[in-house]
Design an enzyme around this catalytic site. Sequence first.
Site, PDB file in Angstrom:
ATOM      1  N   LYS A 148      35.611  15.568  -2.276  1.00 48.34           N
ATOM      2  CA  LYS A 148      34.477  16.420  -2.655  1.00 48.34           C
ATOM      3  C   LYS A 148      34.458  17.717  -1.852  1.00 48.34           C
ATOM      4  O   LYS A 148      34.310  18.806  -2.410  1.00 48.34           O
ATOM      5  CB  LYS A 148      33.145  15.669  -2.436  1.00 48.34           C
ATOM      6  CG  LYS A 148      33.039  14.380  -3.237  1.00 48.34           C
ATOM      7  CD  LYS A 148      31.724  13.654  -2.989  1.00 48.34           C
ATOM      8  CE  LYS A 148      31.527  13.180  -1.573  1.00 48.34           C
ATOM      9  NZ  LYS A 148      32.475  12.133  -1.128  1.00 48.34           N
ATOM     10  N   ARG A 179      22.472  11.207  -2.405  1.00 42.54           N
ATOM     11  CA  ARG A 179      23.274  10.056  -2.016  1.00 42.54           C
ATOM     12  C   ARG A 179      22.574   8.736  -2.325  1.00 42.54           C
ATOM     13  O   ARG A 179      23.099   7.690  -2.016  1.00 42.54           O
ATOM     14  CB  ARG A 179      23.511  10.128  -0.519  1.00 42.54           C
ATOM     15  CG  ARG A 179      24.923   9.687  -0.136  1.00 42.54           C
ATOM     16  CD  ARG A 179      25.493  10.564   0.804  1.00 42.54           C
ATOM     17  NE  ARG A 179      26.504  10.129   1.688  1.00 42.54           N
ATOM     18  CZ  ARG A 179      27.365  11.012   2.190  1.00 42.54           C
ATOM     19  NH1 ARG A 179      27.316  12.277   1.819  1.00 42.54           N
ATOM     20  NH2 ARG A 179      28.254  10.621   3.038  1.00 42.54           N
ATOM     21  N   ARG A 209      42.222  12.327   7.901  1.00 44.56           N
ATOM     22  CA  ARG A 209      41.518  13.609   7.782  1.00 44.56           C
ATOM     23  C   ARG A 209      41.377  14.281   9.148  1.00 44.56           C
ATOM     24  O   ARG A 209      41.077  13.645  10.145  1.00 44.56           O
ATOM     25  CB  ARG A 209      40.129  13.378   7.182  1.00 44.56           C
ATOM     26  CG  ARG A 209      39.251  14.635   7.194  1.00 44.56           C
ATOM     27  CD  ARG A 209      38.076  14.545   6.248  1.00 44.56           C
ATOM     28  NE  ARG A 209      37.237  13.374   6.406  1.00 44.56           N
ATOM     29  CZ  ARG A 209      36.321  12.975   5.522  1.00 44.56           C
ATOM     30  NH1 ARG A 209      36.140  13.673   4.398  1.00 44.56           N
ATOM     31  NH2 ARG A 209      35.592  11.900   5.731  1.00 44.56           N
ATOM     32  N   ARG A 258      36.889  13.369  12.945  1.00 44.32           N
ATOM     33  CA  ARG A 258      35.472  13.023  13.011  1.00 44.32           C
ATOM     34  C   ARG A 258      35.308  11.622  13.588  1.00 44.32           C
ATOM     35  O   ARG A 258      36.079  10.727  13.250  1.00 44.32           O
ATOM     36  CB  ARG A 258      34.871  13.052  11.597  1.00 44.32           C
ATOM     37  CG  ARG A 258      34.634  14.446  11.064  1.00 44.32           C
ATOM     38  CD  ARG A 258      34.353  14.476   9.576  1.00 44.32           C
ATOM     39  NE  ARG A 258      33.404  13.457   9.103  1.00 44.32           N
ATOM     40  CZ  ARG A 258      32.994  13.354   7.842  1.00 44.32           C
ATOM     41  NH1 ARG A 258      33.439  14.211   6.920  1.00 44.32           N
ATOM     42  NH2 ARG A 258      32.155  12.418   7.484  1.00 44.32           N
ATOM     43  N   ARG A 311      30.846   2.885   5.691  1.00 45.16           N
ATOM     44  CA  ARG A 311      30.535   4.030   4.813  1.00 45.16           C
ATOM     45  C   ARG A 311      30.855   3.695   3.364  1.00 45.16           C
ATOM     46  O   ARG A 311      30.124   4.100   2.463  1.00 45.16           O
ATOM     47  CB  ARG A 311      31.274   5.270   5.295  1.00 45.16           C
ATOM     48  CG  ARG A 311      30.637   5.811   6.593  1.00 45.16           C
ATOM     49  CD  ARG A 311      31.494   6.831   7.273  1.00 45.16           C
ATOM     50  NE  ARG A 311      31.719   7.988   6.443  1.00 45.16           N
ATOM     51  CZ  ARG A 311      32.781   8.780   6.546  1.00 45.16           C
ATOM     52  NH1 ARG A 311      33.700   8.529   7.452  1.00 45.16           N
ATOM     53  NH2 ARG A 311      32.905   9.813   5.752  1.00 45.16           N
TER      54      ARG A 311
HETATM   55  P1  ADP Z   1      35.104  13.941   0.850  1.00 43.16           P
HETATM   56  O1  ADP Z   1      34.418  15.276   1.050  1.00 43.16           O
HETATM   57  O2  ADP Z   1      34.921  13.414  -0.542  1.00 43.16           O
HETATM   58  O3  ADP Z   1      34.748  12.934   1.897  1.00 43.16           O
HETATM   59  P2  ADP Z   1      37.517  15.415   1.669  1.00 43.16           P
HETATM   60  O4  ADP Z   1      37.519  16.597   0.770  1.00 43.16           O
HETATM   61  O5  ADP Z   1      37.111  15.627   3.076  1.00 43.16           O
HETATM   62  O6  ADP Z   1      36.666  14.193   1.006  1.00 43.16           O
HETATM   63  O7  ADP Z   1      38.986  14.787   1.613  1.00 43.16           O
HETATM   64  C1  ADP Z   1      39.312  13.609   2.361  1.00 43.16           C
HETATM   65  C2  ADP Z   1      40.736  13.725   2.896  1.00 43.16           C
HETATM   66  O8  ADP Z   1      41.658  13.635   1.810  1.00 43.16           O
HETATM   67  C3  ADP Z   1      41.048  15.048   3.610  1.00 43.16           C
HETATM   68  O9  ADP Z   1      41.916  14.766   4.677  1.00 43.16           O
HETATM   69  C4  ADP Z   1      41.751  15.888   2.520  1.00 43.16           C
HETATM   70  O10 ADP Z   1      42.689  16.798   3.089  1.00 43.16           O
HETATM   71  C5  ADP Z   1      42.462  14.809   1.709  1.00 43.16           C
HETATM   72  N1  ADP Z   1      42.530  15.111   0.264  1.00 43.16           N
HETATM   73  C6  ADP Z   1      41.575  15.709  -0.499  1.00 43.16           C
HETATM   74  N2  ADP Z   1      41.977  15.782  -1.792  1.00 43.16           N
HETATM   75  C7  ADP Z   1      43.208  15.198  -1.852  1.00 43.16           C
HETATM   76  C8  ADP Z   1      44.168  14.973  -2.897  1.00 43.16           C
HETATM   77  N3  ADP Z   1      43.902  15.346  -4.157  1.00 43.16           N
HETATM   78  N4  ADP Z   1      45.314  14.342  -2.570  1.00 43.16           N
HETATM   79  C9  ADP Z   1      45.566  13.960  -1.283  1.00 43.16           C
HETATM   80  N5  ADP Z   1      44.722  14.146  -0.263  1.00 43.16           N
HETATM   81  C10 ADP Z   1      43.556  14.763  -0.523  1.00 43.16           C
HETATM   82  P1  AMP Z   2      29.830  13.295   4.788  1.00 47.22           P
HETATM   83  O1  AMP Z   2      30.228  14.524   5.559  1.00 47.22           O
HETATM   84  O2  AMP Z   2      29.333  13.599   3.419  1.00 47.22           O
HETATM   85  O3  AMP Z   2      30.918  12.248   4.793  1.00 47.22           O
HETATM   86  O4  AMP Z   2      28.583  12.672   5.564  1.00 47.22           O
HETATM   87  C1  AMP Z   2      28.694  12.228   6.909  1.00 47.22           C
HETATM   88  C2  AMP Z   2      27.442  11.465   7.304  1.00 47.22           C
HETATM   89  O5  AMP Z   2      26.299  12.341   7.280  1.00 47.22           O
HETATM   90  C3  AMP Z   2      27.060  10.294   6.402  1.00 47.22           C
HETATM   91  O6  AMP Z   2      27.768   9.095   6.712  1.00 47.22           O
HETATM   92  C4  AMP Z   2      25.552  10.169   6.693  1.00 47.22           C
HETATM   93  O7  AMP Z   2      25.304   9.549   7.934  1.00 47.22           O
HETATM   94  C5  AMP Z   2      25.152  11.644   6.811  1.00 47.22           C
HETATM   95  N1  AMP Z   2      24.764  12.209   5.491  1.00 47.22           N
HETATM   96  C6  AMP Z   2      25.428  13.168   4.794  1.00 47.22           C
HETATM   97  N2  AMP Z   2      24.795  13.434   3.645  1.00 47.22           N
HETATM   98  C7  AMP Z   2      23.705  12.611   3.601  1.00 47.22           C
HETATM   99  C8  AMP Z   2      22.663  12.390   2.656  1.00 47.22           C
HETATM  100  N3  AMP Z   2      22.601  13.070   1.490  1.00 47.22           N
HETATM  101  N4  AMP Z   2      21.714  11.469   2.960  1.00 47.22           N
HETATM  102  C9  AMP Z   2      21.751  10.778   4.102  1.00 47.22           C
HETATM  103  N5  AMP Z   2      22.718  10.920   5.030  1.00 47.22           N
HETATM  104  C10 AMP Z   2      23.695  11.827   4.793  1.00 47.22           C
END
Ligand code: ADP
Ligand code: AMP
Length: 219
Positions: free
Chosen positions: A19, A94, A132, A165, A176
């Site tokens: 995302k 969420r 990541r 992270r 999660r």
């Molecule tokens: P989200 O925001 O849904 O948690 P991220 O955008 O942070 O996910 O992506 C999670 C991990 O996967 C990151 O390390 C990113 O570089 C990698 N990633 C994202 N899209 C792809 C893809 N299409 N193929 C392989 N790896 C990806």
């Molecule tokens: P994310 O960066 O989206 O993976 O979110 C990291 C963490 O932030 C989550 O595991 C939650 O603890 C908190 N968080 C992010 N977005 C929300 C949301 N919409 N509602 C509640 N907690 C959130």
Amino acid sequence: MGDKGRTFIVLLGVPGAGKGTQARRLEEELGLPQISTGDIFRYNLKYETPLGLLAKGYMDAGDLVPDDVTIRMVADRLEQDDCVSGALMDGFPRNLIQAAAFDAMTAPYGGVTAAPLIHIEDEEAIQRITGRRVCRVCGAVYHIQFNPPQVSGVCDVDGGELYQRDDDKPETVRNRLYVYYKQTSPLVGYYFAKGLLREVDGAQSIEQVQATLLNVLAA
Ligand code: ADP
Ligand code: AMP
Ligand code: ZN
């Protein structure tokens, strides 16, 4: 006031689905700001604001930060000037309470435009999350194998240090995913029922996922 026709895209998908990666790429393409609630919490944590300190315990455990705090934070963010055309929502809503609150917030502007669901398998999500790495300076997202920076540990954009992270460690990742299935996955049915769900295969390259997203959003 009363200006309808803003665009609000709600990106859905398990943690690690891509995302944030896609939202950052689509910002320019669509002319909409990314609103990542996770990024806003992490920013507040970095500067140890009251909001950050409140969020910390929940984030460390992989649980959701309470709805009242989160909803107020998003409502404030939507008041900022860069949201005049709408926003790309990454990580909010969420759960169903947040979804109803978001409907109320966006109703004056025509409501949610579309909710693309980026679908990947859980195993893939775990691999993506554990590999990541994020830039300390600009928040750019990399993956040690799938999307590596040119120089290991260093951001391509600004030379910032890349870090893992705390909540991307295996112990927290499992909770999660659990929280996603229990609390967030009902949003799939919620937006489907409204005719807003758009399913996207997330198991493609970053470029292919982006192209597919642009296609479903244009349809
Ligand atoms: P989200 O925001 O849904 O948690 P991220 O955008 O942070 O996910 O992506 C999670 C991990 O996967 C990151 O390390 C990113 O570089 C990698 N990633 C994202 N899209 C792809 C893809 N299409 N193929 C392989 N790896 C990806
Ligand atoms: P994310 O960066 O989206 O993976 O979110 C990291 C963490 O932030 C989550 O595991 C939650 O603890 C908190 N968080 C992010 N977005 C929300 C949301 N919409 N509602 C509640 N907690 C959130
Ligand atoms: Zn950077």
